[in-house]
Design a protein around this motif. Structure first.
Motif, PDB file in Angstrom:
ATOM      1  N   LEU A 181       0.851  -1.199   0.000  1.00  0.00           N
ATOM      2  CA  LEU A 181       0.000   0.000   0.000  1.00  0.00           C
ATOM      3  C   LEU A 181       0.885   1.247   0.000  1.00  0.00           C
ATOM      4  CD1 LEU A 181      -2.970  -0.401   2.496  1.00  0.00           C
ATOM      5  CD2 LEU A 181      -2.946  -0.729   0.034  1.00  0.00           C
ATOM      6  N   HIS A 182       0.447   2.256  -0.726  1.00  0.00           N
ATOM      7  CA  HIS A 182       1.174   3.527  -0.742  1.00  0.00           C
ATOM      8  C   HIS A 182       0.161   4.633  -0.444  1.00  0.00           C
ATOM      9  CE1 HIS A 182      -0.657   3.974  -4.667  1.00  0.00           C
ATOM     10  NE2 HIS A 182      -0.155   2.791  -4.992  1.00  0.00           N
ATOM     11  N   PHE A 183       0.639   5.865  -0.474  1.00  0.00           N
ATOM     12  CA  PHE A 183      -0.226   6.970  -0.077  1.00  0.00           C
ATOM     13  C   PHE A 183      -1.531   7.013  -0.902  1.00  0.00           C
ATOM     14  CE2 PHE A 183      -1.588  11.432  -0.456  1.00  0.00           C
ATOM     15  CZ  PHE A 183      -1.926  11.641   0.870  1.00  0.00           C
ATOM     16  N   GLY A 184      -1.413   6.743  -2.202  1.00  0.00           N
ATOM     17  CA  GLY A 184      -2.597   6.791  -3.075  1.00  0.00           C
ATOM     18  C   GLY A 184      -3.672   5.817  -2.627  1.00  0.00           C
ATOM     19  N   SER A 185      -3.279   4.605  -2.280  1.00  0.00           N
ATOM     20  CA  SER A 185      -4.286   3.627  -1.850  1.00  0.00           C
ATOM     21  C   SER A 185      -4.809   3.968  -0.452  1.00  0.00           C
ATOM     22  CB  SER A 185      -3.755   2.200  -1.888  1.00  0.00           C
ATOM     23  OG  SER A 185      -2.365   2.118  -1.985  1.00  0.00           O
ATOM     24  N   LEU A 186      -3.939   4.588   0.378  1.00  0.00           N
ATOM     25  CA  LEU A 186      -4.371   4.965   1.724  1.00  0.00           C
ATOM     26  C   LEU A 186      -5.522   5.987   1.662  1.00  0.00           C
ATOM     27  CD1 LEU A 186      -3.764   4.592   4.787  1.00  0.00           C
ATOM     28  CD2 LEU A 186      -2.368   6.666   4.627  1.00  0.00           C
ATOM     29  N   VAL A 187      -5.448   6.894   0.694  1.00  0.00           N
ATOM     30  CA  VAL A 187      -6.506   7.905   0.553  1.00  0.00           C
ATOM     31  C   VAL A 187      -7.859   7.213   0.333  1.00  0.00           C
ATOM     32  CG1 VAL A 187      -7.383   9.714  -0.992  1.00  0.00           C
ATOM     33  CG2 VAL A 187      -4.986   9.750  -0.264  1.00  0.00           C
ATOM     34  N   ALA A 188      -7.887   6.230  -0.563  1.00  0.00           N
ATOM     35  CA  ALA A 188      -9.149   5.515  -0.838  1.00  0.00           C
ATOM     36  C   ALA A 188      -9.599   4.739   0.399  1.00  0.00           C
ATOM     37  CB  ALA A 188      -8.971   4.581  -2.025  1.00  0.00           C
ATOM     38  N   ALA A 189      -8.629   4.139   1.103  1.00  0.00           N
ATOM     39  CA  ALA A 189      -8.983   3.370   2.301  1.00  0.00           C
ATOM     40  C   ALA A 189      -9.575   4.291   3.374  1.00  0.00           C
ATOM     41  CB  ALA A 189      -7.756   2.641   2.834  1.00  0.00           C
ATOM     42  N   VAL A 190      -8.921   5.440   3.592  1.00  0.00           N
ATOM     43  CA  VAL A 190      -9.380   6.380   4.631  1.00  0.00           C
ATOM     44  C   VAL A 190     -10.783   6.901   4.287  1.00  0.00           C
ATOM     45  CG1 VAL A 190      -8.965   8.694   5.598  1.00  0.00           C
ATOM     46  CG2 VAL A 190      -7.094   7.046   5.476  1.00  0.00           C
ATOM     47  N   GLY A 191     -10.982   7.303   3.040  1.00  0.00           N
ATOM     48  CA  GLY A 191     -12.284   7.857   2.641  1.00  0.00           C
ATOM     49  C   GLY A 191     -13.395   6.826   2.760  1.00  0.00           C
ATOM     50  N   SER A 192     -13.144   5.613   2.290  1.00  0.00           N
ATOM     51  CA  SER A 192     -14.219   4.613   2.333  1.00  0.00           C
ATOM     52  C   SER A 192     -14.480   4.175   3.782  1.00  0.00           C
ATOM     53  CB  SER A 192     -13.903   3.422   1.428  1.00  0.00           C
ATOM     54  OG  SER A 192     -12.817   2.690   1.903  1.00  0.00           O
ATOM     55  N   TYR A 193     -13.419   4.125   4.578  1.00  0.00           N
ATOM     56  CA  TYR A 193     -13.571   3.710   5.983  1.00  0.00           C
ATOM     57  C   TYR A 193     -14.386   4.738   6.763  1.00  0.00           C
ATOM     58  CZ  TYR A 193     -12.085   1.785  10.519  1.00  0.00           C
ATOM     59  OH  TYR A 193     -12.048   1.217  11.776  1.00  0.00           O
ATOM     60  N   LEU A 194     -14.034   6.010   6.577  1.00  0.00           N
ATOM     61  CA  LEU A 194     -14.727   7.050   7.351  1.00  0.00           C
ATOM     62  C   LEU A 194     -16.188   7.180   6.918  1.00  0.00           C
ATOM     63  CD1 LEU A 194     -11.861   9.661   7.694  1.00  0.00           C
ATOM     64  CD2 LEU A 194     -12.968   8.379   9.554  1.00  0.00           C
ATOM     65  N   GLU A 195     -16.453   7.039   5.632  1.00  0.00           N
ATOM     66  CA  GLU A 195     -17.847   7.056   5.194  1.00  0.00           C
ATOM     67  C   GLU A 195     -18.633   5.923   5.866  1.00  0.00           C
ATOM     68  OE1 GLU A 195     -19.020  10.055   3.983  1.00  0.00           O
ATOM     69  OE2 GLU A 195     -20.237   8.793   2.664  1.00  0.00           O
ATOM     70  N   ALA A 196     -18.018   4.743   5.918  1.00  0.00           N
ATOM     71  CA  ALA A 196     -18.697   3.604   6.569  1.00  0.00           C
ATOM     72  C   ALA A 196     -18.898   3.883   8.069  1.00  0.00           C
ATOM     73  CB  ALA A 196     -17.896   2.325   6.371  1.00  0.00           C
ATOM     74  N   GLN A 197     -17.865   4.479   8.696  1.00  0.00           N
ATOM     75  CA  GLN A 197     -17.960   4.764  10.132  1.00  0.00           C
ATOM     76  C   GLN A 197     -19.095   5.739  10.432  1.00  0.00           C
ATOM     77  OE1 GLN A 197     -15.810   2.168  11.035  1.00  0.00           O
ATOM     78  NE2 GLN A 197     -15.478   3.480  12.780  1.00  0.00           N
ATOM     79  N   VAL A 198     -19.154   6.832   9.659  1.00  0.00           N
ATOM     80  CA  VAL A 198     -20.161   7.848  10.001  1.00  0.00           C
ATOM     81  C   VAL A 198     -21.582   7.360   9.687  1.00  0.00           C
ATOM     82  CG1 VAL A 198     -18.556   9.800   9.813  1.00  0.00           C
ATOM     83  CG2 VAL A 198     -19.975   9.197   7.846  1.00  0.00           C
ATOM     84  N   HIS A 199     -21.693   6.357   8.828  1.00  0.00           N
ATOM     85  CA  HIS A 199     -23.017   5.774   8.560  1.00  0.00           C
ATOM     86  C   HIS A 199     -23.288   4.557   9.449  1.00  0.00           C
ATOM     87  CE1 HIS A 199     -22.634   8.165   4.813  1.00  0.00           C
ATOM     88  NE2 HIS A 199     -23.941   8.246   4.953  1.00  0.00           N
ATOM     89  N   HIS A 200     -22.409   4.342  10.431  1.00  0.00           N
ATOM     90  CA  HIS A 200     -22.522   3.170  11.321  1.00  0.00           C
ATOM     91  C   HIS A 200     -22.639   1.896  10.511  1.00  0.00           C
ATOM     92  CE1 HIS A 200     -22.971   6.124  14.438  1.00  0.00           C
ATOM     93  NE2 HIS A 200     -23.938   6.688  13.723  1.00  0.00           N
ATOM     94  N   GLY A 201     -21.866   1.855   9.428  1.00  0.00           N
ATOM     95  CA  GLY A 201     -21.953   0.701   8.534  1.00  0.00           C
ATOM     96  C   GLY A 201     -20.816  -0.271   8.728  1.00  0.00           C
ATOM     97  N   GLU A 202     -20.811  -1.258   7.848  1.00  0.00           N
ATOM     98  CA  GLU A 202     -19.710  -2.235   7.850  1.00  0.00           C
ATOM     99  C   GLU A 202     -18.705  -1.834   6.787  1.00  0.00           C
ATOM    100  OE1 GLU A 202     -20.884  -6.524   7.845  1.00  0.00           O
ATOM    101  OE2 GLU A 202     -22.847  -5.603   7.581  1.00  0.00           O
ATOM    102  N   TRP A 203     -17.490  -2.283   6.953  1.00  0.00           N
ATOM    103  CA  TRP A 203     -16.420  -1.997   5.991  1.00  0.00           C
ATOM    104  C   TRP A 203     -15.673  -3.288   5.726  1.00  0.00           C
ATOM    105  CZ3 TRP A 203     -10.833  -1.381   6.204  1.00  0.00           C
ATOM    106  CH2 TRP A 203     -10.300  -0.623   5.162  1.00  0.00           C
ATOM    107  N   LEU A 204     -15.772  -3.774   4.522  1.00  0.00           N
ATOM    108  CA  LEU A 204     -15.144  -5.052   4.178  1.00  0.00           C
ATOM    109  C   LEU A 204     -13.876  -4.808   3.373  1.00  0.00           C
ATOM    110  CD1 LEU A 204     -18.288  -7.061   2.957  1.00  0.00           C
ATOM    111  CD2 LEU A 204     -17.448  -6.732   5.277  1.00  0.00           C
ATOM    112  N   VAL A 205     -12.947  -5.718   3.512  1.00  0.00           N
ATOM    113  CA  VAL A 205     -11.744  -5.674   2.680  1.00  0.00           C
ATOM    114  C   VAL A 205     -11.813  -6.862   1.722  1.00  0.00           C
ATOM    115  CG1 VAL A 205      -9.226  -5.871   2.647  1.00  0.00           C
ATOM    116  CG2 VAL A 205     -10.352  -4.503   4.415  1.00  0.00           C
ATOM    117  N   ARG A 206     -11.616  -6.562   0.457  1.00  0.00           N
ATOM    118  CA  ARG A 206     -11.632  -7.632  -0.562  1.00  0.00           C
ATOM    119  C   ARG A 206     -10.319  -7.582  -1.335  1.00  0.00           C
ATOM    120  NH1 ARG A 206     -16.358  -6.525  -3.495  1.00  0.00           N
ATOM    121  NH2 ARG A 206     -15.299  -5.378  -5.112  1.00  0.00           N
ATOM    122  N   ILE A 207      -9.674  -8.702  -1.445  1.00  0.00           N
ATOM    123  CA  ILE A 207      -8.409  -8.756  -2.173  1.00  0.00           C
ATOM    124  C   ILE A 207      -8.707  -9.037  -3.646  1.00  0.00           C
ATOM    125  CG2 ILE A 207      -6.229 -10.027  -2.402  1.00  0.00           C
ATOM    126  CD1 ILE A 207      -6.266  -8.197   0.042  1.00  0.00           C
TER     127      ILE A 207
END
Ligand code: GLU
Length: 301
Positions: free
Chosen positions: A21-47
């Protein structure tokens, strides 16, 4: 107790293990994670290792470790595309049944001169659409897009409209090397995991109409899409292993997380860069606002 009739928010982060993972992928991870958090949702990781020729198990382990070290919390049952060939085949059979899939004999070279589409790749000129030329065999399998114009409202980028015929063309579902294409795999997986919100980099914005088209063909729901700006270098290239993006430092997660949050327009206070991981995520979750994310596809760093 109050039960929401709407489906629960379910987001995902879907890295391809082609490098750490590099900074570019971290941005997508942070954005999708926080959106899930504020919606009290689940966040899955798929390889997303459907393209086994480019992926390495060592990178998968490194990615999962990096996510863990950066404080992302996710279900340990991680889906891997490499084990799902039979499911993708079923989806392809279903599209076959509806007679929208056709065999294509063209080599990459044969279609290389075609006009370029929205993502910069040649638009398939339709050579085998009405049947294979004599003495040629199918190498890949494509789906006919017909006259479809796909439109959707992106959570950051706004209204997006694409004429599939002129901007993407009949696209590949099963590649000449026998591997399923990303476009098919991602649609089948998002549907099976009941993903309600796809938050990812805007480098995939031009793929989304093809994915919606496949969702319609397969009769599965279309999630909400949010395409975050992508970090590019001074030459305008997306950060990737190829552009020598530095891997993240698992020992010092907060400075990179802080930069990702700043990149996403959230204006974190300078002192947060020195905070603990716990304090970082607490501040980020309380203050996260999708409305503050810059409405642009790329940002040079
Ligand atoms: N696997 C893709 C990538 O790493 C992301 C696909 C997606 O989020 O839909 O670029």
């Amino acid at each position: 107790m109050y039960h929401d009739l709407e489906r629960t928010y379910r987001g995902r982060f879907a890295p391809s293990p082609t490098g750490p993972l590099h900074f570019g992928s971290l941005v997508a991870a942070v954005g999708s994670y926080l959106e899930a958090q504020v919606h009290h949702g689940e966040w899955l990781v798929r390889i997303e290792d459907v393209d086994i020729t480019r992926c390495r198990p060592a990178y998968e382990h490194a990615i999962l470790r990096t996510l863990d070290c950066h404080g992302f919390r996710f279900d340990a049952r991680v889906m891997r595309q490499s084990g799902r060939t039979a499911t993708y085949q079923k989806a392809l059979n279903r599209l076959f049944h509806d007679a929208t899939v056709f065999g294509c004999a063209c080599t990459r070279k044969e279609i290389g001169d075609s006009t370029l589409g929205a993502d910069g790749a040649p638009v398939y000129p339709g050579t085998c659409r009405a049947g294979l030329p004599p003495d040629r065999e199918a190498r890949a399998w494509r789906i006919r897009v017909g006259e479809a114009v796909i439109a959707f409202d992106d959570g950051v980028q706004g209204r997006v409209e694409q004429n599939l015929a002129t901007e993407a063309g009949d696209f590949v579902l099963l590649r000449a090397d026998g591997l399923f294409a990303y476009q098919l795999a991602v649609v089948v997986d998002d549907a099976e995991q009941e993903i309600t919100h796809v938050v990812r980099g805007a480098d995939l914005l031009d793929s989304t109409p093809r994915q919606i088209f496949l969702q319609q063909g397969l009769g599965v729901p279309t999630p909400q899409y949010v395409h975050l700006p992508v970090a590019v270098n001074a030459a305008g290239e997306k950060l990737s292993k190829q552009t020598m993006a530095a891997p993240l430092d698992d020992e010092k997660p907060v400075p990179a997380l802080w930069r990702a949050l700043d990149f996403l327009g959230q204006s974190p206070p300078a002192a947060l860069e020195q905070a603990s991981l716990h304090e970082f995520w607490e501040w980020a979750t309380i203050h996260w606002s999708l409305a503050k994310v810059p409405k642009t596809r790329t940002i040079a760093i």
